[in-house]
Write an enzyme that holds these catalytic residues in place. Structure first.
Site, mmCIF file in Angstrom:
data_model
loop_
_atom_site.group_PDB
_atom_site.id
_atom_site.type_symbol
_atom_site.label_atom_id
_atom_site.label_comp_id
_atom_site.label_asym_id
_atom_site.label_seq_id
_atom_site.Cartn_x
_atom_site.Cartn_y
_atom_site.Cartn_z
ATOM 1 N N ASN A 9 0.862 -1.178 0.000
ATOM 2 C CA ASN A 9 0.000 0.000 0.000
ATOM 3 C C ASN A 9 0.902 1.233 0.000
ATOM 4 O O ASN A 9 1.498 1.566 1.010
ATOM 5 C CB ASN A 9 -0.894 -0.049 1.248
ATOM 6 N N TRP A 10 0.987 1.867 -1.136
ATOM 7 C CA TRP A 10 1.913 3.000 -1.273
ATOM 8 C C TRP A 10 1.337 4.292 -0.700
ATOM 9 O O TRP A 10 2.014 5.326 -0.695
ATOM 10 C CB TRP A 10 2.303 3.190 -2.742
ATOM 11 N N LYS A 11 0.100 4.262 -0.287
ATOM 12 C CA LYS A 11 -0.553 5.443 0.305
ATOM 13 C C LYS A 11 -0.346 6.686 -0.580
ATOM 14 O O LYS A 11 -0.265 6.549 -1.803
ATOM 15 C CB LYS A 11 -0.058 5.664 1.741
ATOM 16 N N HIS A 95 -9.663 1.042 4.852
ATOM 17 C CA HIS A 95 -8.391 1.277 5.545
ATOM 18 C C HIS A 95 -8.638 2.214 6.727
ATOM 19 O O HIS A 95 -9.452 3.142 6.629
ATOM 20 C CB HIS A 95 -7.364 1.882 4.584
ATOM 21 N N GLU A 97 -7.102 4.627 7.837
ATOM 22 C CA GLU A 97 -6.917 6.054 7.542
ATOM 23 C C GLU A 97 -8.179 6.627 6.884
ATOM 24 O O GLU A 97 -8.521 7.792 7.093
ATOM 25 C CB GLU A 97 -5.660 6.254 6.674
ATOM 26 N N GLU A 167 -5.603 -4.999 10.505
ATOM 27 C CA GLU A 167 -4.581 -3.981 10.731
ATOM 28 C C GLU A 167 -4.877 -3.237 12.028
ATOM 29 O O GLU A 167 -5.662 -2.267 12.017
ATOM 30 C CB GLU A 167 -4.563 -2.978 9.576
ATOM 31 N N GLY A 173 2.231 2.240 10.787
ATOM 32 C CA GLY A 173 3.184 3.344 10.658
ATOM 33 C C GLY A 173 3.896 3.698 11.953
ATOM 34 O O GLY A 173 4.544 4.739 12.050
ATOM 35 N N SER A 213 3.158 -2.104 10.353
ATOM 36 C CA SER A 213 4.610 -2.181 10.565
ATOM 37 C C SER A 213 5.212 -3.535 10.189
ATOM 38 O O SER A 213 6.109 -4.034 10.885
ATOM 39 C CB SER A 213 4.965 -1.792 12.004
ATOM 40 N N GLY A 234 2.794 -1.141 4.291
ATOM 41 C CA GLY A 234 2.833 0.282 3.946
ATOM 42 C C GLY A 234 4.257 0.734 3.685
ATOM 43 O O GLY A 234 4.829 0.489 2.613
ATOM 44 N N GLY A 235 4.871 1.364 4.683
ATOM 45 C CA GLY A 235 6.203 1.958 4.548
ATOM 46 C C GLY A 235 7.240 1.061 3.890
ATOM 47 O O GLY A 235 7.991 1.509 3.006
HETATM 48 P P1 PGA Z 1 2.656 0.336 7.637
HETATM 49 O O1 PGA Z 1 1.192 0.546 6.993
HETATM 50 O O2 PGA Z 1 3.197 -0.953 7.078
HETATM 51 O O3 PGA Z 1 3.453 1.544 7.207
HETATM 52 O O4 PGA Z 1 2.458 0.247 9.110
HETATM 53 C C1 PGA Z 1 0.334 -0.542 6.760
HETATM 54 C C2 PGA Z 1 -0.966 -0.065 6.204
HETATM 55 O O5 PGA Z 1 -1.437 1.002 6.619
HETATM 56 O O6 PGA Z 1 -1.576 -0.717 5.337
#
Ligand code: PGA
Length: 252
Positions: A9-11, A95, A97, A167, A173, A213, A234-235
């Site tokens: 997930n590149w956000k 998600h 977010e 999640e 994050g 994470s 994500g990251g």
């Molecule tokens: P993260 O994000 O790996 O940076 O914690 C995961 C996500 O939000 O899908």
């Protein structure tokens, strides 16, 4: 047998050029004989260039969000028809977010789930509790509510096109990954809930990814858990070398 999935997930990161380069590096680094699905979810503006960069590979393309309507006066939104049209395979729905920052409710998410499935998009449906909810022993209640409300009126048949991502919000994050035991425990709970709502076959065949994470350093321990069928990353998915290491978990 559930085919594992590693999803990036590149956000809201990367310019078009950066996205193209990263997608190409991932494509070139993947060994084709691994029995696992790889998916990347760039921003809307980068979907087309990434689609092109991964063509000829088995990498799947996902959007990070969509509107539940197919067309009309919805300024700023992107529809499932448009995503399908440019070759998206999947869409991420729910998600945290989107839930927290953009106030997407269970009801809105249920409409999105139905609309995506109707339009032939597969779904990564995200659920997870906040730290307050975990500390107040509300984790199971939250997961139960999110699953029941988000997947309301979805047919058994449609469920085969849906992947769940657990999640925990406190792990996203933050560098604070759930322990494999915490993740496995939540996944078992979710699987039982799916069995209760749908049936045993669906609960045994549905893939449940862990997200929050996930790193090259912790993926092996997470994937060793029986009920963890992959990861939403994500990251760590923004650097080709790291993401490839996650994709290649337990092999190198
Ligand atoms: P993260 O994000 O790996 O940076 O914690 C995961 C996500 O939000 O899908």
């Amino acid at each position: 047998m559930r085919t594992p999935m590693i999803a990036g997930n590149w956000k809201m990161h990367l310019t078009t050029f950066e996205a193209m380069e990263l997608a190409a590096a991932i494509k070139n680094g993947i060994s084709t004989d691994l029995n696992r699905e790889v998916l990347i979810a760039p921003s809307f503006t980068n979907l087309q260039v990434v689609k092109k960069a991964i063509s000829g590979s088995k990498i799947l393309l996902s959007a990070q969000n969509m509107c539940w309507e197919e067309k009309g006066a919805f300024t700023g939104e992107v529809s499932p028809l448009q995503l399908k049209d440019i070759g998206c395979d999947y869409v991420i729905i729910g998600h945290s977010e989107r839930r927290k920052i953009f106030y997407e409710t269970d009801d809105m998410l249920n409409k999105k789930v139905k609309s995506a499935l109707k339009n032939g998009l597969k779904i990564i449906f995200c659920i997870g509790e906040t730290i307050e909810e975990r500390e107040n022993q509300q984790t199971y209640n939250v997961l139960k509510t999110q699953v029941n409300n988000g997947l309301k009126d979805i047919t058994d048949f449609e469920m085969s096109n849906l992947v769940i991502a657990y999640e925990p919000v406190w792990a996203i994050g933050t560098g604070r990954t759930a322990t494999p035991e915490q993740a496995e425990d939540a996944h078992i709970f979710i699987r039982r809930e799916i069995e209760r709502i749908f049936n045993k076959h669906i609960s045994e065949s549905i893939r449940i990814l862990y997200g929050g994470s996930v790193k090259a350093e912790n993926i092996d321990d997470l994937m060793a858990c029986k009920n963890i069928d992959g990861a939403l990353v994500g990251g760590e998915s923004l650097k080709a070398e790291k993401f490839l290491r996650v994709i290649n978990y337990m092999t190198k």
